[in-house]
Every structure is written in C-alpha cells, then in structure tokens.
Scaffold this active site. Structure first.
Site, mmCIF file in Angstrom:
data_model
loop_
_atom_site.group_PDB
_atom_site.id
_atom_site.type_symbol
_atom_site.label_atom_id
_atom_site.label_comp_id
_atom_site.label_asym_id
_atom_site.label_seq_id
_atom_site.Cartn_x
_atom_site.Cartn_y
_atom_site.Cartn_z
ATOM 1 N N LYS A 1 42.219 38.797 53.740
ATOM 2 C CA LYS A 1 42.937 38.971 52.632
ATOM 3 C C LYS A 1 43.825 39.981 52.359
ATOM 4 O O LYS A 1 43.870 41.434 53.126
ATOM 5 C CB LYS A 1 41.613 38.799 51.258
ATOM 6 C CG LYS A 1 42.767 40.138 50.252
ATOM 7 C CD LYS A 1 41.233 39.656 48.768
ATOM 8 C CE LYS A 1 41.579 40.354 48.064
ATOM 9 N NZ LYS A 1 41.087 41.174 46.574
ATOM 10 N N ASP B 1 47.304 44.491 44.012
ATOM 11 C CA ASP B 1 46.846 43.779 43.468
ATOM 12 C C ASP B 1 47.309 44.703 42.015
ATOM 13 O O ASP B 1 45.970 45.627 42.005
ATOM 14 C CB ASP B 1 45.343 43.527 43.979
ATOM 15 C CG ASP B 1 44.752 42.847 43.211
ATOM 16 O OD1 ASP B 1 44.682 42.209 41.768
ATOM 17 O OD2 ASP B 1 43.171 42.781 42.473
ATOM 18 N N LYS C 1 44.871 45.461 35.421
ATOM 19 C CA LYS C 1 44.522 46.638 36.061
ATOM 20 C C LYS C 1 44.627 47.745 35.137
ATOM 21 O O LYS C 1 45.427 47.942 34.613
ATOM 22 C CB LYS C 1 44.212 47.033 37.220
ATOM 23 C CG LYS C 1 43.192 45.881 38.662
ATOM 24 C CD LYS C 1 43.280 46.200 39.572
ATOM 25 C CE LYS C 1 42.704 45.509 40.495
ATOM 26 N NZ LYS C 1 41.613 45.456 40.733
ATOM 27 N N ASP D 1 44.718 46.382 48.938
ATOM 28 C CA ASP D 1 44.289 45.267 49.299
ATOM 29 C C ASP D 1 44.592 44.234 50.351
ATOM 30 O O ASP D 1 43.982 43.092 50.445
ATOM 31 C CB ASP D 1 44.050 44.636 47.605
ATOM 32 C CG ASP D 1 42.943 43.770 46.717
ATOM 33 O OD1 ASP D 1 42.110 43.925 47.534
ATOM 34 O OD2 ASP D 1 43.370 43.498 45.984
ATOM 35 N N ASP E 1 42.721 39.190 37.990
ATOM 36 C CA ASP E 1 42.309 39.853 39.006
ATOM 37 C C ASP E 1 41.661 39.223 39.916
ATOM 38 O O ASP E 1 41.037 39.930 41.151
ATOM 39 C CB ASP E 1 41.915 41.132 38.298
ATOM 40 C CG ASP E 1 42.295 42.523 39.450
ATOM 41 O OD1 ASP E 1 42.712 42.171 39.978
ATOM 42 O OD2 ASP E 1 41.176 43.832 38.172
ATOM 43 N N GLU F 1 42.118 37.481 42.153
ATOM 44 C CA GLU F 1 42.810 36.934 43.163
ATOM 45 C C GLU F 1 42.928 36.463 43.894
ATOM 46 O O GLU F 1 43.096 35.587 45.497
ATOM 47 C CB GLU F 1 44.309 36.799 43.170
ATOM 48 C CG GLU F 1 44.156 38.065 43.530
ATOM 49 C CD GLU F 1 43.092 39.794 43.808
ATOM 50 O OE1 GLU F 1 42.462 39.994 42.573
ATOM 51 O OE2 GLU F 1 43.489 40.402 44.396
ATOM 52 N N ARG G 1 40.338 35.586 46.235
ATOM 53 C CA ARG G 1 39.672 34.739 45.966
ATOM 54 C C ARG G 1 40.025 33.187 45.979
ATOM 55 O O ARG G 1 40.376 31.919 46.744
ATOM 56 C CB ARG G 1 38.492 34.182 45.742
ATOM 57 C CG ARG G 1 38.640 33.934 44.092
ATOM 58 C CD ARG G 1 37.270 33.996 43.070
ATOM 59 N NE ARG G 1 37.226 35.665 43.107
ATOM 60 C CZ ARG G 1 35.458 36.296 42.595
ATOM 61 N NH1 ARG G 1 35.717 35.699 41.962
ATOM 62 N NH2 ARG G 1 35.501 37.576 42.113
HETATM 63 N N1 BES Z 1 40.514 43.652 44.971
HETATM 64 C C1 BES Z 1 39.838 43.907 44.024
HETATM 65 C C2 BES Z 1 38.381 44.067 44.055
HETATM 66 C C3 BES Z 1 38.077 46.057 44.859
HETATM 67 C C4 BES Z 1 37.749 46.660 43.934
HETATM 68 C C5 BES Z 1 39.095 46.017 45.793
HETATM 69 C C6 BES Z 1 37.891 47.331 44.179
HETATM 70 C C7 BES Z 1 38.288 47.886 46.286
HETATM 71 C C8 BES Z 1 37.943 48.259 45.521
HETATM 72 C C9 BES Z 1 39.486 42.241 43.061
HETATM 73 O O1 BES Z 1 41.355 40.861 43.827
HETATM 74 C C10 BES Z 1 39.507 42.149 41.872
HETATM 75 O O2 BES Z 1 39.894 42.268 41.077
HETATM 76 N N2 BES Z 1 38.484 42.087 41.903
HETATM 77 C C11 BES Z 1 37.773 41.533 40.344
HETATM 78 C C12 BES Z 1 36.790 40.236 40.041
HETATM 79 C C13 BES Z 1 36.543 40.242 38.620
HETATM 80 C C14 BES Z 1 37.088 40.416 37.858
HETATM 81 C C15 BES Z 1 35.431 38.635 38.805
HETATM 82 C C16 BES Z 1 36.590 42.595 40.481
HETATM 83 O O3 BES Z 1 35.629 42.910 41.072
HETATM 84 O O4 BES Z 1 36.658 43.383 39.372
HETATM 85 ZN ZN ZN Z 2 42.418 42.370 45.501
HETATM 86 ZN ZN ZN Z 3 41.969 41.488 41.892
#
Ligand code: BES
Ligand code: ZN
Ligand code: ZN
Length: 481
Positions: free
Chosen positions: A249, A254, A261, A272, A331, A333, A335
C-alpha cells in the site's frame, strides 16, 4: 563501509564486549589491559550483564574504549539480544563521533554477526534531510564494523549491511512528508533505485490504469491533484522458475477523504505508504543479494484527499476484476487501491502473493507495535512467513479469516461494502481483500501498528521502523533454498 571479521584485534578506538548475566563475570584474556577497572566495575555492581545495561571503560593501551554491554540471562539469549546490544553500542559510538566499532565476541556465528551489523547500522539512522539550521551529526557514516571472532563472518556481515541499508532507505521514504513524497516522486525514486540495482521498473500512470480498468484504485486518486502511479519492480535472476509477488500500500498521504480524519496526529498519515516502502526496500535488498528467485513488487501509490471530485460515501465503483464496491467510508481507501493492484498481480502467475499495508487502526489496538498482524487464504504460506518472522525478528501473528466475517461486508446495492462495521476491523479489511485474491495463494500483513516506532528498542529511533523488510528478505531467501 568496511565489514571485517578477524581472530585478533590490534588497536581500537571503540570496542564492545557483551556479557551475560552471572555472579561470576569474567574478562576475556585478550583484554587484560582492562583487568583492574573491570574488576572494580563488577564489584560495584556496575557491570552485571543485565539486559540493555552498558558501562564504558577507558583504556590506556591499544584499545581506547571498551563498552561492556549486558545481554541478560543466558537462557533467554537470541540473535535479537545482540541486535539490541549493537543498537546501544552504535548510538554510544555516534554520540562520541566515532565511526569504527570492534565487537569482541569469540563465539559469534553468522546469525549473531548479522544481528550485530543490522543493529549497528539501524541504530544510528536519523532523518535529517529536511533540516537546514541544525543538522545533528549529519556527516555521521560508519567507516568500519569489525567482529573479533574465531569464525569467518564476512558474508553474513555483508548481507546484514545490505538489509539494514535497505531498511534505512525504506525509513527515509516513510519519514518523508507528503509534499516531499508524492506518488510521482515515489515512482521516480523507485525507477532510480531499480536502475542502480538492476531491477526492471515499469510505472503506470492514470491513463494506463484506466486502460486496465482499475477504477477502484483510480476512485481514490480522483480526490487529489497528484497523479496516482502503479510502480512495478521486477527481480528476475537467470534460471529462476518460482515467482513471489509482493504488493505494498502506497498512500503518500491519507487525510481520510470526505470521511476526513480528526486533525490531531493526522500528520502521521504521511507514513501510509509504509507497505509500499517495505516492498521498495525488500526488492532493493533482494536485488543486491541476487537471491535466485523471481520477485515482483507492486506498489499502488496515491493520495487520499478531498477535492470536488473525491469519492463520496455511498458511491459505487467497479474494480478491475468486475466486483462492485459501495464506498461507505472514504477513509477505508487502502483496500480500494490494493484491490486493483492484487488483481493486476495475476498476470505474473505468482506462486505466492503477499500484500503489506498500514491498513487498519484496529490493528494498532489489537497487537500494538510489537508484532504485525497476518491473515490469508494459504496456511503453508502463512506458516513460512511465521518462520521467517521469528528468524528475522520482524515477527507476524496470525488472525483468523473465518467465512463468518464475510457477512459484515454485505451491501444492499453493490457486491460488497468497503467497511465491515463494528468489530474485527482488521479481519473484515482482509476479508475485503480476499475478493481480489481468488486466483493465487495469498497472505496479507497489516503493519499499521509496527510501521511506526516510538523508540522502544535501541536500534529503532522514533519514526519509521522499516517493518517487513527483514521479514521479506528472510522469507524470499528461505523460499529460494
Ligand atoms: N491508513 C489508515 C489506517 C491506519 C491507522 C494506519 C492508524 C496507521 C495507523 C486507513 O486507511 C484507515 O483510515 N482505516 C480506517 C478504516 C475504517 C474507516 C473502516 C480505520 O482503521 O479507521
Ligand atoms: Zn490509509
Ligand atoms: Zn484511510
């Protein structure tokens, strides 16, 4: 950097002796010049052998300084104990502006040698590129690392230097902020590295990705002015038959998109792209080591921002493999871009595909920064990754991918939704990815917790940890045996 192993030591500015915890700590006979100070330090309980303790002794003879480092209890000794010890030693030498280090470890074998060199090189890393006023120890670079031992360890030492240097390159990419590392800059850096190492590099821009029908990936990039890139790096040694594909990824920033966020710590989302950077570092090391196996690295790279064309909650996109996705949260994204990169991987007819991503915040909650979460559809592959993780101390821990979790991805209007609701967020993310991995044996590594270091280990300064690079090199190297 000179990397040598020798049976005896003539002179040294900075030597390191490791000792295990015991009531009867002895000084090796070749260090008699330190006998008096050593005895006093032992008697005063300054030198105990306890893990992560260090005592610096000054000498008047051919060895100017001797740093005595505790390894802890003999029963708990592992290569990691030496990696930690070398991290302490490396930082101490750097603080003294000394760039040559001699480890006096008569019983060192190749795994200890590898850990020592890795720990030394990893510990003195710092990200100073963007400092103009006060550049701390900018000029610091190791001149020589030597191990005084009975065995010839130079091969293991060379290998370790290649791996640790690649990890530091990965760290540089992750620590770079979003304005200094856009998908285009990432792609340019990958091309340059590939040229230097002898890998094949192919970069797809948005036009090419449209032709490939990668509309899930492209939907994320629509919200940003920066062009998305698909970076493909290929290591193809002569005569190799097996192919391993690594997919990372590469979100260079992000912000979350329209599902934005919170402001606090949002800046950390410059990291990210840690999965992509791990693939970059692994391919560099694998190329330099010329491991006899085909390895293809695929890095989908994009920003996740929120201009007027950005994905909106409720939007439905069609992925490259035809699956329709209802984007309930912009968010989630990672996946979306991995989906199409995984389908793209099919063309390489891989024996194994491993993807690596800072995919879910839930991963940080479940396993913290200690171990990477692993899920997948091929148990043999996951078992091999587990072994490689233990060997390299870049560890993984498996979570279940039971079919039961699939119902959380149901959408009333599309084939699947891009989030799985409350509960098991890391697993439902992996379940989502599994819709794009039906054509091969696959494992997924969620490094959301392990990619970033809060400096809990001597060889891991705060910032990017270079997670999954050592794991991948070990895994590929095991696969090529
Ligand atoms: N890049 C984030 C995940 C992340 C969080 C990485 C903290 C490193 C530290 C990812 O893209 C994300 O925002 N995931 C969301 C998914 C949710 C909306 C289902 C998450 O984990 O909050
Ligand atoms: Zn992300
Ligand atoms: Zn995200």
């Amino acid at each position: 950097m000179k990397l040598t192993s020798q049976k005896s030591l003539n002179s040294s500015k900075f030597s390191v002796l490791t000792v295990v915890e015991s009531d009867n700590i002895q000084l090796p006979s070749n260090l008699v010049q330190f006998q008096d100070v050593f005895k006093i330090a032992v008697a005063d309980n300054e030198i105990t052998g306890k893990a992560k303790t260090a005592t610096l002794l000054r000498g008047t003879g051919s060895i100017e300084r001797l740093l005595v480092i505790g390894l802890g209890e003999a029963e708990k000794l592992s290569a990691e104990s030496y990696r930690e010890a070398a991290g302490i030693a490396g930082k101490e030498a750097k603080a003294l502006h000394i760039t040559s280090i001699d480890y006096i470890i008569p019983n060192a074998d190749s795994s200890i040698a590898q850990a020592l060199v890795e720990g030394t090189i990893l510990s003195t890393y710092s990200f100073d590129e963007l400092k103009n006023i006060k550049k701390p120890d900018m000029a610091f670079a190791w001149q020589s690392i030597q191990i005084i031992s009975d065995a010839d360890l130079s091969d293991a030492m060379q290998k370790a230097a290649i791996i640790a240097t690649a990890m530091n390159d990965t760290r540089d990419l992750c620590n770079a902020p979003g304005n200094h590392l856009t998908p285009s800059i990432f792609a340019a850096k990958a091309e340059k590295m590939a040229k230097a190492v002898g890998l094949k590099a192919t970069i797809l821009g948005e036009k090419e990705m449209e032709a490939e029908k990668m509309f899930s990936l492209l939907s994320v990039s629509k919200g940003s002015d920066e062009e998305a890139k698909l970076i493909v790096l290929e290591h193809r040694p002569k005569g190799a038959t097996k192919t391993i594909t690594l997919v990372g990824k590469g979100l260079t920033f992000d912000a979350g998109g329209i599902s934005i966020k919170p402001a606090a710590n949002m800046h950390e989302m410059k990291m990210d792209m840690s999965g992509g950077a791990a693939v970059f570092g692994a391919l560099k090391a694998i190329g330099e080591l010329n491991l006899p196996i085909n390895v293809v690295g695929i890095i989908p790279s994009s920003e996740n921002l929120l201009n007027g064309s950005a994905n909106k909650p409720g939007d439905i996109v069609t992925a490259k493999n035809g699956t329709t996705i209802e984007i309930l949260n912009t968010d989630a994204e990672g996946r979306l871009i991995l989906a199409d990169a995984l389908t793209y991987a099919e063309r390489f007819k891989p024996d194994y595909v491993v993807d690596v991503a800072t995919l879910t915040g839930a991963m940080v909650i479940s396993l913290g920064d200690v171990v990477t979460g692993m899920m997948g559809t091929d148990q043999t592959l996951m078992d091999e990754l587990k072994i490689a993780g233990e060997e390299s101390h870049d560890r993984v821990w498996q979570l279940p991918l039971y079919e039961d979790y699939d119902q959380q991805l149901k959408s009333p209007v599309a084939d699947i939704a891009n989030i799985g609701g409350k509960g098991a967020g890391s697993i439902t993310a992996a379940m989502f990815l599994s819709y794009f991995t039906r054509e091969f044996k696959w494992a997924h590594l969620d490094i959301a917790g392990t990619a970033w270091s809060e400096a809990k280990k001597s060889y891991m300064p705060k910032g990017s940890a270079g997670a999954a690079v050592r794991l991948f090199v070990q895994f590929v190297s095991n696969q090529s045996k």
